[in-house]
Scaffold this motif. Structure first.
Motif, PDB file in Angstrom:
ATOM      1  N   CYS A 181      39.917  33.891  34.731  1.00 59.28           N
ATOM      2  CA  CYS A 181      39.885  35.219  34.107  1.00 59.28           C
ATOM      3  C   CYS A 181      41.294  35.763  33.893  1.00 59.28           C
ATOM      4  O   CYS A 181      41.590  36.376  32.865  1.00 59.28           O
ATOM      5  N   GLY A 182      42.194  35.538  34.870  1.00 54.72           N
ATOM      6  CA  GLY A 182      43.563  36.016  34.729  1.00 54.72           C
ATOM      7  C   GLY A 182      44.294  35.386  33.557  1.00 54.72           C
ATOM      8  O   GLY A 182      44.850  36.094  32.713  1.00 54.72           O
ATOM      9  N   PRO A 183      44.334  34.049  33.465  1.00 54.94           N
ATOM     10  CA  PRO A 183      44.988  33.435  32.310  1.00 54.94           C
ATOM     11  C   PRO A 183      44.383  33.847  30.977  1.00 54.94           C
ATOM     12  O   PRO A 183      45.112  34.063  30.001  1.00 54.94           O
ATOM     13  N   ALA A 184      43.044  33.980  30.912  1.00 52.19           N
ATOM     14  CA  ALA A 184      42.425  34.409  29.660  1.00 52.19           C
ATOM     15  C   ALA A 184      42.871  35.818  29.296  1.00 52.19           C
ATOM     16  O   ALA A 184      43.166  36.113  28.124  1.00 52.19           O
ATOM     17  N   ALA A 185      42.938  36.719  30.291  1.00 51.55           N
ATOM     18  CA  ALA A 185      43.346  38.090  30.026  1.00 51.55           C
ATOM     19  C   ALA A 185      44.800  38.163  29.569  1.00 51.55           C
ATOM     20  O   ALA A 185      45.135  38.864  28.608  1.00 51.55           O
ATOM     21  N   VAL A 186      45.685  37.442  30.260  1.00 50.27           N
ATOM     22  CA  VAL A 186      47.099  37.469  29.876  1.00 50.27           C
ATOM     23  C   VAL A 186      47.288  36.862  28.492  1.00 50.27           C
ATOM     24  O   VAL A 186      48.070  37.369  27.673  1.00 50.27           O
ATOM     25  N   ALA A 187      46.554  35.784  28.190  1.00 45.99           N
ATOM     26  CA  ALA A 187      46.645  35.187  26.856  1.00 45.99           C
ATOM     27  C   ALA A 187      46.197  36.172  25.781  1.00 45.99           C
ATOM     28  O   ALA A 187      46.779  36.220  24.691  1.00 45.99           O
ATOM     29  N   SER A 284      27.808  39.161  39.078  1.00 48.83           N
ATOM     30  CA  SER A 284      28.495  39.719  40.239  1.00 48.83           C
ATOM     31  C   SER A 284      29.785  38.945  40.463  1.00 48.83           C
ATOM     32  O   SER A 284      29.900  37.776  40.092  1.00 48.83           O
ATOM     33  N   THR A 285      30.775  39.592  41.088  1.00 49.73           N
ATOM     34  CA  THR A 285      32.065  38.932  41.300  1.00 49.73           C
ATOM     35  C   THR A 285      32.765  39.519  42.516  1.00 49.73           C
ATOM     36  O   THR A 285      32.683  40.716  42.780  1.00 49.73           O
ATOM     37  N   ASN A 286      33.462  38.652  43.247  1.00 49.45           N
ATOM     38  CA  ASN A 286      34.307  39.095  44.356  1.00 49.45           C
ATOM     39  C   ASN A 286      35.702  39.487  43.901  1.00 49.45           C
ATOM     40  O   ASN A 286      36.506  39.966  44.701  1.00 49.45           O
ATOM     41  N   GLY A 287      36.011  39.271  42.652  1.00 48.18           N
ATOM     42  CA  GLY A 287      37.304  39.636  42.098  1.00 48.18           C
ATOM     43  C   GLY A 287      37.424  39.131  40.674  1.00 48.18           C
ATOM     44  O   GLY A 287      37.227  37.938  40.425  1.00 48.18           O
ATOM     45  N   HIS A 288      37.727  40.029  39.742  1.00 46.20           N
ATOM     46  CA  HIS A 288      37.691  39.653  38.328  1.00 46.20           C
ATOM     47  C   HIS A 288      38.702  40.483  37.547  1.00 46.20           C
ATOM     48  O   HIS A 288      38.974  41.641  37.872  1.00 46.20           O
ATOM     49  N   ILE A 289      39.240  39.880  36.490  1.00 48.30           N
ATOM     50  CA  ILE A 289      40.247  40.502  35.632  1.00 48.30           C
ATOM     51  C   ILE A 289      39.652  40.772  34.250  1.00 48.30           C
ATOM     52  O   ILE A 289      38.975  39.918  33.678  1.00 48.30           O
ATOM     53  N   MET A 290      39.896  41.983  33.736  1.00 45.74           N
ATOM     54  CA  MET A 290      39.481  42.355  32.381  1.00 45.74           C
ATOM     55  C   MET A 290      40.657  43.005  31.660  1.00 45.74           C
ATOM     56  O   MET A 290      41.656  43.386  32.280  1.00 45.74           O
TER      57      MET A 290
END
Length: 354
Positions: A181-187, A284-290
């Motif tokens: 999720c982090g790399p997709a968001a930064v991209a 559900s997620t324990n940690g996610h980037i948007m």
């Protein structure tokens, strides 16, 4: 200079530092008062590190009794990956470093930052430290809708990338899919600003990849100790290799998110939740980037959510109150964001957390 916020949900102070272009072996900043008893410190940076060069960023805190802690390593960074790592096993009676965050065992009231350059040509372009005190279980915030109705809807056109279209890719960098999720968001944010790797940098990704820049971002943010791509400062530093300024901080409300978005800046947020807590998410997620990209006229939040099964489903609308709750609460990230923008692009006014 540091400005201090005192609010019901959290107290936050963010400070930018100017590191000399050639710090030599090491540069140590002056002691920086926080202004309140802080429980967490997060450093973030952008840097230029030619092949063979790297930097180490450290923090030393001062407790309420006036005692200085040891120096804690907040990260060793090279844009070429050798090294790019957090440092585990630093805990003592004063605190510990949880991947990218110094967590104090007793509150701290000041700190110093030290940057050590290794190799030839390493330099730091941006350096900031966020100090905060977040209650463990604050009350759910009331939705902050002021401004949306009067200003109307806003949406930034941020390209959409689904992390799940990369399931199973490159297990050496945490395997794509649910972990990217982090790399997709930064991209996505790099593409919004017209930045990112050139085609010549993507040949190693392989034929048939739906979006090679996401794989590239995963390789460029991977933390070899954490064994994942979710290190917040490393994501900021990766974006910095393509000319963006950036930092990690905490916000206190969706109103602050809205201020940045209406100024033209998409904001990357971190949150955790059960599916029923964020209607429309479906997971559900324990940690996610948007990536927050806009607001409806009613004040609800437009996001690019990389957890969507495909690019066509990435753009979503989440209820403002629900989003604020899962993002701001102390049992989650406590309002963590990273803000990425070209250096010449001015940020809107702040009360001290950017």
């Amino acid at each position: 200079m540091s400005l201090v916020l005192t609010v019901d949900l959290a107290r936050v102070a963010f400070t930018r530092f100017t590191v000399p272009p050639d710090p030599g072996a090491a540069w140590t900043g002056e002691e920086q008062p926080v202004g309140f008893p802080a429980t967490q410190l997060v450093a973030s940076w952008t840097a230029h590190t030619p092949p063979g060069a790297w930097i180490e960023v450290e923090l030393q805190a001062t407790t309420e009794s006036g005692t200085r802690t040891k120096w804690y390593v907040m990260g060793r960074w090279s844009e070429h990956g050798h090294p790019r790592t957090s440092v585990p096993g630093q805990g003592d009676e004063d605190g510990d470093v949880a991947v990218d965050t110094f967590v104090a065992r007793r509150p701290v009231v000041a700190y110093r930052v030290r940057v050590t350059a290794h190799g030839v040509g390493a330099r730091v372009d941006c350096l900031g430290v966020m100090a905060s005190a977040v209650p463990r279980r604050p009350a759910a915030p009331a939705a902050s809708t002021a401004g949306s109705a009067a200003a109307g809807a806003v949406q930034l056109v941020v390209p959409a990338h689904s992390q799940h279209e990369h399931a199973g890719h490159h297990p050496e960098w945490d395997g794509g899919g649910a972990n990217w999720c982090g790399p997709a968001a930064v991209a996505m944010v790099l593409a919004f600003w017209g930045r990112g790797p050139a085609p010549a940098e993507l040949g190693w990704v392989g034929d048939g990849d739906p979006c090679p820049v996401v794989d590239h971002a995963a390789r460029g943010t991977y933390d070899t100790s954490y064994q994942g791509t979710g290190n917040w400062p490393f994501n900021v530093a990766y974006a910095g290799t393509y000319g963006l300024a950036g930092f990690v901080t905490r916000l206190r409300s969706a109103a602050e998110l809205e201020r940045l978005v209406r100024a033209g800046i998409p904001v990357i947020t971190s949150q955790s939740f059960k599916a029923h807590e964020l209607p429309g998410s479906g997971y559900s997620t324990n940690g996610h980037i948007m990536v927050v990209t806009g607001f409806t006229a009613e004040g609800d939040i437009l996001v690019n959510d990389p957890a969507a099964p495909g690019d066509a489903q990435v753009r979503r609308v989440y209820p403002r109150a629900a989003f604020e709750n899962v993002w701001l609460r102390g049992s989650g990230s406590g309002g963590i964001v990273y803000v990425l923008h070209p250096p010449e692009f001015s940020l809107p006014p702040s009360n001290g957390n950017w």
